[in-house]
Design a protein around this motif. Structure first.
Motif, PDB file in Angstrom:
ATOM      1  N   ALA A  34       0.879  -1.223  -0.122  1.00 40.46           N
ATOM      2  CA  ALA A  34      -0.036   0.067  -0.043  1.00 40.46           C
ATOM      3  C   ALA A  34       0.855   1.179  -0.029  1.00 40.46           C
ATOM      4  CB  ALA A  34      -0.994  -0.130   1.166  1.00 40.46           C
ATOM      5  N   GLY A  35       1.852   1.148   0.737  1.00 37.51           N
ATOM      6  CA  GLY A  35       2.878   2.347   0.695  1.00 37.51           C
ATOM      7  C   GLY A  35       3.536   2.570  -0.489  1.00 37.51           C
ATOM      8  N   MET A  36       3.887   1.576  -1.260  1.00 33.48           N
ATOM      9  CA  MET A  36       4.615   1.665  -2.471  1.00 33.48           C
ATOM     10  C   MET A  36       3.399   2.107  -3.666  1.00 33.48           C
ATOM     11  SD  MET A  36       7.641  -0.255  -2.438  1.00 33.48           S
ATOM     12  CE  MET A  36       7.586  -1.604  -3.783  1.00 33.48           C
ATOM     13  N   PHE A  37       2.397   1.764  -3.569  1.00 24.29           N
ATOM     14  CA  PHE A  37       1.325   1.688  -4.764  1.00 24.29           C
ATOM     15  C   PHE A  37       0.218   2.807  -4.453  1.00 24.29           C
ATOM     16  CE2 PHE A  37       3.403  -2.156  -5.532  1.00 24.29           C
ATOM     17  CZ  PHE A  37       4.144  -1.822  -6.789  1.00 24.29           C
ATOM     18  N   GLY A  38       0.508   3.721  -3.877  1.00 21.08           N
ATOM     19  CA  GLY A  38      -0.697   4.728  -3.730  1.00 21.08           C
ATOM     20  C   GLY A  38      -1.348   4.641  -2.385  1.00 21.08           C
ATOM     21  N   GLY A  39      -1.394   3.860  -1.374  1.00 20.92           N
ATOM     22  CA  GLY A  39      -2.268   4.005  -0.229  1.00 20.92           C
ATOM     23  C   GLY A  39      -3.609   3.882  -0.397  1.00 20.92           C
ATOM     24  N   GLY A  40      -4.616   4.730  -0.408  1.00 18.10           N
ATOM     25  CA  GLY A  40      -6.004   4.588  -0.514  1.00 18.10           C
ATOM     26  C   GLY A  40      -6.454   3.774  -1.820  1.00 18.10           C
ATOM     27  N   ALA A  41      -5.621   4.453  -3.134  1.00 15.49           N
ATOM     28  CA  ALA A  41      -5.925   3.679  -4.276  1.00 15.49           C
ATOM     29  C   ALA A  41      -5.798   2.112  -4.382  1.00 15.49           C
ATOM     30  CB  ALA A  41      -5.079   4.189  -5.354  1.00 15.49           C
ATOM     31  N   PHE A  42      -4.596   1.911  -3.437  1.00 16.89           N
ATOM     32  CA  PHE A  42      -4.116   0.374  -3.267  1.00 16.89           C
ATOM     33  C   PHE A  42      -5.230  -0.406  -2.545  1.00 16.89           C
ATOM     34  CE2 PHE A  42      -1.868  -3.401  -1.819  1.00 16.89           C
ATOM     35  CZ  PHE A  42      -1.472  -3.995  -3.058  1.00 16.89           C
ATOM     36  N   LEU A  43      -5.919   0.301  -1.370  1.00 18.74           N
ATOM     37  CA  LEU A  43      -6.813  -0.313  -0.421  1.00 18.74           C
ATOM     38  C   LEU A  43      -7.857  -0.618  -1.146  1.00 18.74           C
ATOM     39  CD1 LEU A  43      -7.800  -1.327   2.190  1.00 18.74           C
ATOM     40  CD2 LEU A  43      -8.202   0.985   2.643  1.00 18.74           C
ATOM     41  N   PHE A  44      -8.479   0.522  -2.019  1.00 11.07           N
ATOM     42  CA  PHE A  44      -9.612   0.259  -2.589  1.00 11.07           C
ATOM     43  C   PHE A  44      -9.731  -0.867  -3.701  1.00 11.07           C
ATOM     44  CE2 PHE A  44     -12.029   1.428  -6.765  1.00 11.07           C
ATOM     45  CZ  PHE A  44     -13.356   1.345  -6.144  1.00 11.07           C
ATOM     46  N   MET A  45      -8.376  -0.950  -4.502  1.00 12.11           N
ATOM     47  CA  MET A  45      -8.326  -1.964  -5.335  1.00 12.11           C
ATOM     48  C   MET A  45      -8.378  -3.418  -4.887  1.00 12.11           C
ATOM     49  SD  MET A  45      -6.011  -0.631  -8.393  1.00 12.11           S
ATOM     50  CE  MET A  45      -4.818   0.237  -7.373  1.00 12.11           C
ATOM     51  N   PHE A  46      -7.305  -3.234  -3.525  1.00  4.77           N
ATOM     52  CA  PHE A  46      -7.323  -4.614  -2.865  1.00  4.77           C
ATOM     53  C   PHE A  46      -8.853  -5.102  -2.220  1.00  4.77           C
ATOM     54  CE2 PHE A  46      -6.858  -6.433   1.528  1.00  4.77           C
ATOM     55  CZ  PHE A  46      -6.423  -7.624   1.130  1.00  4.77           C
ATOM     56  N   LEU A  47      -9.431  -4.031  -1.882  1.00  6.35           N
ATOM     57  CA  LEU A  47     -10.964  -4.605  -1.436  1.00  6.35           C
ATOM     58  C   LEU A  47     -11.612  -5.016  -2.639  1.00  6.35           C
ATOM     59  CD1 LEU A  47     -11.738  -1.767   1.075  1.00  6.35           C
ATOM     60  CD2 LEU A  47     -11.036  -4.032   1.468  1.00  6.35           C
ATOM     61  N   ALA A  48     -11.639  -4.544  -3.636  1.00  7.03           N
ATOM     62  CA  ALA A  48     -12.502  -4.778  -4.814  1.00  7.03           C
ATOM     63  C   ALA A  48     -12.123  -6.184  -5.066  1.00  7.03           C
ATOM     64  CB  ALA A  48     -12.326  -3.640  -5.904  1.00  7.03           C
ATOM     65  N   PHE A  49     -10.821  -6.517  -5.310  1.00  7.29           N
ATOM     66  CA  PHE A  49     -10.469  -7.845  -5.822  1.00  7.29           C
ATOM     67  C   PHE A  49     -10.708  -8.728  -4.803  1.00  7.29           C
ATOM     68  CE2 PHE A  49      -7.094  -5.511  -8.808  1.00  7.29           C
ATOM     69  CZ  PHE A  49      -7.953  -5.602  -9.899  1.00  7.29           C
ATOM     70  N   THR A  50     -10.410  -8.542  -3.635  1.00  4.97           N
ATOM     71  CA  THR A  50     -10.776  -9.474  -2.670  1.00  4.97           C
ATOM     72  C   THR A  50     -12.172  -9.926  -2.684  1.00  4.97           C
ATOM     73  OG1 THR A  50      -8.856  -8.571  -1.239  1.00  4.97           O
ATOM     74  CG2 THR A  50     -10.495  -9.942  -0.040  1.00  4.97           C
ATOM     75  N   ILE A  51     -12.996  -8.811  -2.665  1.00  2.36           N
ATOM     76  CA  ILE A  51     -14.366  -9.334  -2.586  1.00  2.36           C
ATOM     77  C   ILE A  51     -14.908 -10.060  -3.977  1.00  2.36           C
ATOM     78  CG2 ILE A  51     -16.749  -8.368  -2.430  1.00  2.36           C
ATOM     79  CD1 ILE A  51     -15.459  -5.969  -0.250  1.00  2.36           C
ATOM     80  N   LEU A  52     -14.615  -9.301  -5.186  1.00  2.00           N
ATOM     81  CA  LEU A  52     -15.188  -9.637  -6.367  1.00  2.00           C
ATOM     82  C   LEU A  52     -14.265 -11.083  -7.149  1.00  2.00           C
ATOM     83  CD1 LEU A  52     -15.715  -6.235  -8.086  1.00  2.00           C
ATOM     84  CD2 LEU A  52     -17.272  -8.007  -7.237  1.00  2.00           C
TER      85      LEU A  52
END
Ligand code: TRP
Length: 442
Positions: A34-52
Motif C-alpha cells: 500500500a505504501g508503494m502503490f498509492g495508499g488509498g488507491a491500493f486499499l480500494f483495489m485490494f478490497l474490490a479484488f478481494t470481494i469480487l
C-alpha cells in the motif's frame, strides 16, 4: 495404510484456514505494498479484488476440496475425468515451494528481531528499541540464516507430527490476542503528530495512483492474503467433512483478513510523519516502524517481544499450510510417510531459501529481472505461477461445474447466489486473470 487426517470441528477448520490466510500477507506485505502503490488507491483495489475475485475463488477452492476429500494432484483428474488436469495441482506445488522459500526469509527476520528484543529485555544489549537497525540486522548472514533455519524447522516439526489440529487451541488464544495488540498499537499511532495524514493516505483513494502496475499488485495481494491460486485452500478443505459450512467460513476468513490488513496499515502509516519515514520504504517498513512505536508505549520492549511472538505465530500458521500442501501430495494420504517427506521438502526449501535471505546482505549485488534474488522469487511466484495456477483452476473447475453443483447442492439456495458465483467462476474470473496476466507481460 494409516488414516487420512480430518478436522474435528468446523471451528477447527475455520481457524486453520484463517491461520493459513492471515499471516505475512496481511501484516507485513499489505502495508508495504500500500505504501508503494498509492495508499488509498491500493486499499480500494485490494478490497474490490478481494470481494469480487478472492471470495468466489475461495468458495471454489473450499467446495472442490471438500467434495474431493483427497490430495490435489488426484483431485483435478477425479473431478474432471481427465487425468492430465492433475498437472494444475503440480503448478500449485511448485508455487508454494517457491513461496515457502522466500516466506521463510521474513519468518527468519521475526525470529532474529525477537532474539534482539529478548536480549534488550534482559539488558544484554543496549536497551532502546530504536537501536534495532533494520539494515544492519538483515544483512548479517549468521543471524538471518539461523532465523530462517529455525522458522523452517518449527514449521517442519509441526507438519511432521500432523499436529495442525493441536494448533487449534493455541489459535483460539493467539489470534484474538494479536487483534488486541494491533488495536493497542493503532490507538498509540493515532495519537502521534501528523497521524491524520497517515490515515488519509491509507483511506483516500487518489485516482491518479491507479494504473496497470498497481492494479496487478493489488490483485496479486488479494490472492496472496487469502492463500489462493495454488490449491492450498483446497487441501485444507479436503480435510473437512461434508457438513462443514464452507460459505460462512469463507466469508468469516475474508472479513478477518481485511480487518487485520487495515489494522496493520493503521499501525504504520499514522506513525510515519513522527519518525520521519516515507511510505515507500519497501519490505522493511513494518520492521522499522513498529519498534519506534513500541518505544513510545510504557513497557514497550516487553510488549514488542509479546507482539513478535504473536506475529511469528501468525506467520507459522501460514507456512505450515505451504508445507502441508506438498506433504499431502507427496504422501498421498499415507500418514506414515509424513515425517520423512516433511523433512526432505523442508531441507530443499532451506537450500533454495538461503540465497533469498542473503540477497539482503552479501548477495545484494546480484541484480537481474525483477531486482534481487528475493524480488525475483516473489515475482515468479506472485506474477507468474499464481495467476497461471488460478487461471487453470478456474477453467478446470468451471468445466466440471455441473458435478460441483450436484454434489454440493449449491444450486438450491433461495437467493440464486449459485448462479452469480457460477458466472464469476466460469466467465468473469478467467478473463480478468488472463487480462491482468497478459497486460503485465507487455
Ligand atoms: N496467506 C498467507 C499470508 O498471507 C500466505 C499463504 C499461505 C499463501 N498459503 C498460501 C499464499 C497459498 C498463496 C497460496 O501470509
Amino acid at each position: 495404510m494409516s488414516q487420512r487426517s480430518q478436522w474435528k470441528s468446523s471451528t477447527g477448520f475455520i481457524l486453520a484456514s484463517a491461520g493459513s490466510a492471515i499471516g505475512l500477507g496481511a501484516l507485513w506485505k499489505f502495508p508495504y505494498m500500500a505504501g508503494m502503490f498509492g495508499g488509498g488507491a491500493f486499499l480500494f483495489m485490494f478490497l474490490a479484488f478481494t470481494i469480487l475475485v478472492g471470495l468466489p475463488l475461495l468458495i471454489m477452492e473450499f467446495a472442490v476440496g471438500q467434495l474431493g476429500r483427497t490430495y490435489t494432484t488426484e483431485l483435478f483428474g477425479q473431478l474432471t475425468g481427465r487425468k492430465w488436469l492433475n498437472g494444475i495441482a503440480w503448478i500449485g506445488n511448485l508455487a508454494v515451494f517457491v513461496l515457502f522459500s522466500f516466506y521463510s526469509v521474513i519468518g527468519g527476520w521475526i525470529i532474529v528481531y525477537f532474539g534482539f528484543v529478548l536480549a534488550q529485555l534482559f539488558h544484554i544489549v543496549p536497551t532502546h528499541l530504536h537501536d534495532l537497525q533494520f539494515q544492519a540486522i538483515i544483512s548479517q548472514p549468521l543471524y538471518v540464516v539461523t532465523g530462517q533455519a529455525i522458522f523452517i524447522a518449527l514449521t517442519c516439526g509441526i507438519v511432521m507430527r500432523g499436529m495442525q489440529q493441536g494448533l487449534e487451541k493455541a489459535s483460539k488464544l493467539m489470534m484474538p490476542l494479536l487483534l488486541v495488540f494491533l488495536i493497542i498499537i493503532v490507538v498509540k499511532t493515532l495519537s502521534l503528530d501528523g497521524a491524520m495524514d497517515g490515515v488519509r493516505f491509507l483511506f483516500q483513494p487518489r485516482v491518479s495512483e491507479i494504473n496497470m502496475e498497481s492494479m496487478l499488485f493489488a490483485l496479486g495481494q488479494s490472492f496472496f492474503a487469502l492463500s489462493l491460486g495454488t490449491t492450498g485452500m483446497m487441501t485444507y478443505a479436503s480435510y473437512a467433512s461434508t457438513d462443514m459450512p464452507i460459505k460462512t467460513s469463507a466469508l468469516t476468513i475474508l472479513i478477518m483478513n481485511i480487518a487485520i490488513a487495515i489494522l496493520a496499515g493503521l499501525a504504520i502509516f499514522p506513525a510515519l510523519e513522527t519518525f520521519g519515514y516515507q511510505a515507500k520504504e519497501g519490505p522493511g517498513l513494518l520492521f522499522i516502524i513498529l519498534p519506534l512505536v513500541f518505544e513510545k508505549i510504557q513497557f514497550g520492549t516487553l510488549f514488542y517481544a509479546i507482539f513478535l511472538v504473536l506475529f511469528l505465530f501468525a506467520a507459522l500458521t501460514s507456512s505450515i499450510s505451504l508445507l502441508e500442501l506438498n506433504v499431502s501430495n507427496f504422501t498421498r494420504n499415507n500418514n506414515r510417510k509424513r515425517p520423512t517427506m516433511a523433512l526432505i521438502i523442508s531441507l530443499a526449501v532451506f537450500i533454495v531459501g538461503v540465497p533469498a535471505t542473503l540477497s539482503f546482505g552479501p548477495l545484494s549485488h546480484i541484480q537481474f529481472g525483477a531486482g534481487s534474488i528475493f524480488d525475483n522469487m516473489d515475482f515468479v511466484f506472485s506474477n507468474i505461477l499464481l495467476p497461471i495456477g488460478a487461471l487453470a483452476s478456474t477453467l478446470a473447475i468451471g468445466y466440471a461445474m455441473e458435478k460441483v453443483r450436484l454434489k454440493t447442492g449449491f444450486g438450491n439456495d433461495p437467493l440464486k447466489l449459485f448462479a452469480i458465483w457460477y458466472i464469476f467462476i466460469r466467465y468473469i474470473l478467467p478473463v480478468v486473470i488472463l487480462l491482468v496476466f497478459i497486460l503485465q507481460l507487455v
